[in-house]
Design a protein around this motif. Sequence first.
Motif, PDB file in Angstrom:
ATOM      1  N   LEU A  30      74.337   5.485  80.784  1.00 29.20           N
ATOM      2  CA  LEU A  30      73.395   6.037  81.753  1.00 29.20           C
ATOM      3  C   LEU A  30      73.888   5.834  83.175  1.00 29.20           C
ATOM      4  N   GLY A  31      74.397   4.633  83.459  1.00 32.11           N
ATOM      5  CA  GLY A  31      74.899   4.353  84.803  1.00 32.11           C
ATOM      6  C   GLY A  31      75.995   5.314  85.214  1.00 32.11           C
ATOM      7  N   ALA A  32      76.932   5.559  84.299  1.00 30.98           N
ATOM      8  CA  ALA A  32      78.031   6.475  84.596  1.00 30.98           C
ATOM      9  C   ALA A  32      77.535   7.916  84.763  1.00 30.98           C
ATOM     10  N   THR A  33      76.514   8.276  83.997  1.00 26.60           N
ATOM     11  CA  THR A  33      75.976   9.635  84.057  1.00 26.60           C
ATOM     12  C   THR A  33      75.133   9.852  85.305  1.00 26.60           C
ATOM     13  N   LEU A  34      74.412   8.821  85.732  1.00 26.17           N
ATOM     14  CA  LEU A  34      73.526   8.941  86.887  1.00 26.17           C
ATOM     15  C   LEU A  34      74.250   8.772  88.221  1.00 26.17           C
ATOM     16  N   ALA A  35      75.386   8.105  88.225  1.00 24.73           N
ATOM     17  CA  ALA A  35      76.105   7.820  89.472  1.00 24.73           C
ATOM     18  C   ALA A  35      76.393   9.072  90.296  1.00 24.73           C
ATOM     19  N   PRO A  36      76.857  10.180  89.686  1.00 24.96           N
ATOM     20  CA  PRO A  36      77.106  11.372  90.510  1.00 24.96           C
ATOM     21  C   PRO A  36      75.844  11.927  91.169  1.00 24.96           C
ATOM     22  N   LEU A  37      74.674  11.559  90.652  1.00 24.11           N
ATOM     23  CA  LEU A  37      73.413  11.994  91.262  1.00 24.11           C
ATOM     24  C   LEU A  37      72.943  11.028  92.347  1.00 24.11           C
ATOM     25  N   GLY A  38      73.699   9.944  92.547  1.00 23.77           N
ATOM     26  CA  GLY A  38      73.318   8.942  93.532  1.00 23.77           C
ATOM     27  C   GLY A  38      72.211   8.022  93.044  1.00 23.77           C
ATOM     28  N   LEU A  39      72.063   7.914  91.717  1.00 22.23           N
ATOM     29  CA  LEU A  39      71.015   7.070  91.150  1.00 22.23           C
ATOM     30  C   LEU A  39      71.605   5.954  90.305  1.00 22.23           C
ATOM     31  N   THR A  40      70.834   4.896  90.168  1.00 21.10           N
ATOM     32  CA  THR A  40      71.126   3.836  89.212  1.00 21.10           C
ATOM     33  C   THR A  40      70.046   3.889  88.139  1.00 21.10           C
ATOM     34  N   VAL A  41      70.258   3.162  87.063  1.00 23.01           N
ATOM     35  CA  VAL A  41      69.249   3.093  86.005  1.00 23.01           C
ATOM     36  C   VAL A  41      67.945   2.528  86.568  1.00 23.01           C
ATOM     37  N   SER A  42      68.030   1.509  87.400  1.00 17.23           N
ATOM     38  CA  SER A  42      66.833   0.892  87.992  1.00 17.23           C
ATOM     39  C   SER A  42      66.076   1.865  88.886  1.00 17.23           C
ATOM     40  N   ARG A  43      66.799   2.580  89.708  1.00 15.99           N
ATOM     41  CA  ARG A  43      66.136   3.545  90.609  1.00 15.99           C
ATOM     42  C   ARG A  43      65.515   4.688  89.824  1.00 15.99           C
ATOM     43  N   LEU A  44      66.182   5.134  88.770  1.00 15.73           N
ATOM     44  CA  LEU A  44      65.589   6.169  87.919  1.00 15.73           C
ATOM     45  C   LEU A  44      64.294   5.655  87.306  1.00 15.73           C
ATOM     46  N   GLY A  45      64.308   4.417  86.830  1.00 15.07           N
ATOM     47  CA  GLY A  45      63.096   3.837  86.258  1.00 15.07           C
ATOM     48  C   GLY A  45      61.970   3.775  87.278  1.00 15.07           C
ATOM     49  N   LEU A  46      62.285   3.382  88.481  1.00 18.50           N
ATOM     50  CA  LEU A  46      61.273   3.298  89.532  1.00 18.50           C
ATOM     51  C   LEU A  46      60.730   4.686  89.877  1.00 18.50           C
ATOM     52  N   LEU A  47      61.605   5.670  89.992  1.00 16.31           N
ATOM     53  CA  LEU A  47      61.143   7.044  90.239  1.00 16.31           C
ATOM     54  C   LEU A  47      60.236   7.513  89.098  1.00 16.31           C
ATOM     55  N   GLY A  48      60.619   7.191  87.880  1.00 15.49           N
ATOM     56  CA  GLY A  48      59.809   7.574  86.725  1.00 15.49           C
ATOM     57  C   GLY A  48      58.444   6.934  86.740  1.00 15.49           C
ATOM     58  N   HIS A  49      58.379   5.659  87.108  1.00 20.32           N
ATOM     59  CA  HIS A  49      57.085   4.977  87.197  1.00 20.32           C
ATOM     60  C   HIS A  49      56.222   5.572  88.302  1.00 20.32           C
ATOM     61  N   ILE A  50      56.828   5.874  89.437  1.00 23.97           N
ATOM     62  CA  ILE A  50      56.077   6.471  90.548  1.00 23.97           C
ATOM     63  C   ILE A  50      55.542   7.836  90.139  1.00 23.97           C
ATOM     64  N   ALA A  51      56.371   8.625  89.462  1.00 27.31           N
ATOM     65  CA  ALA A  51      55.949   9.959  89.027  1.00 27.31           C
ATOM     66  C   ALA A  51      54.910   9.888  87.915  1.00 27.31           C
ATOM     67  N   GLY A  52      55.068   8.928  87.017  1.00 22.01           N
ATOM     68  CA  GLY A  52      54.234   8.882  85.818  1.00 22.01           C
ATOM     69  C   GLY A  52      52.947   8.104  85.938  1.00 22.01           C
ATOM     70  N   VAL A  53      52.826   7.269  86.967  1.00 20.35           N
ATOM     71  CA  VAL A  53      51.635   6.428  87.117  1.00 20.35           C
ATOM     72  C   VAL A  53      51.103   6.605  88.541  1.00 20.35           C
ATOM     73  N   PRO A  54      50.401   7.717  88.776  1.00 20.70           N
ATOM     74  CA  PRO A  54      49.876   7.947  90.127  1.00 20.70           C
ATOM     75  C   PRO A  54      48.989   6.785  90.580  1.00 20.70           C
TER      76      PRO A  54
END
Length: 148
Positions: A30-54
Amino acid sequence: MTTESARPSPPATSPSIVLLTLAHRIESELGATLAPLGLTVSRLGLLGHIAGVPGASFSDLARMSGITVQSVHTAVKALAGSGLVRDGKARAGSASTLELTPEGARLMGEAMKAVEGVDERLFGPDADPIQRRIADAVRAAFGGLPPG
């Protein structure tokens, strides 16, 4: 001469060790796949929580992410600085109302497509049969197998 093998029997399979080993592989992929998007696994998780738990508080986000409240504040500040998150009530003494910006939602969509690719590689039809069984067990535990 004895007919018994002098070889010791293999150790009992530890679910903790198996899952930890697989988790390291998943995180690396995941880290290698997300890196070109400028994301880490942790940041993706945080974005997901923000999006999923208003309306989630910083404390809620910290609990869901397994990090400290201070780390959530730092990460959210960086996400906001990148234009991915905004706080509708960013003033002292009021609860935050964090949400993804349109750019954050777009990036989240791209990231989830990238995650689907990792899922396909690690758990799809061409993956190791044991990993496919683990994926099936996870899907069954969390609401059943997806359609298709």
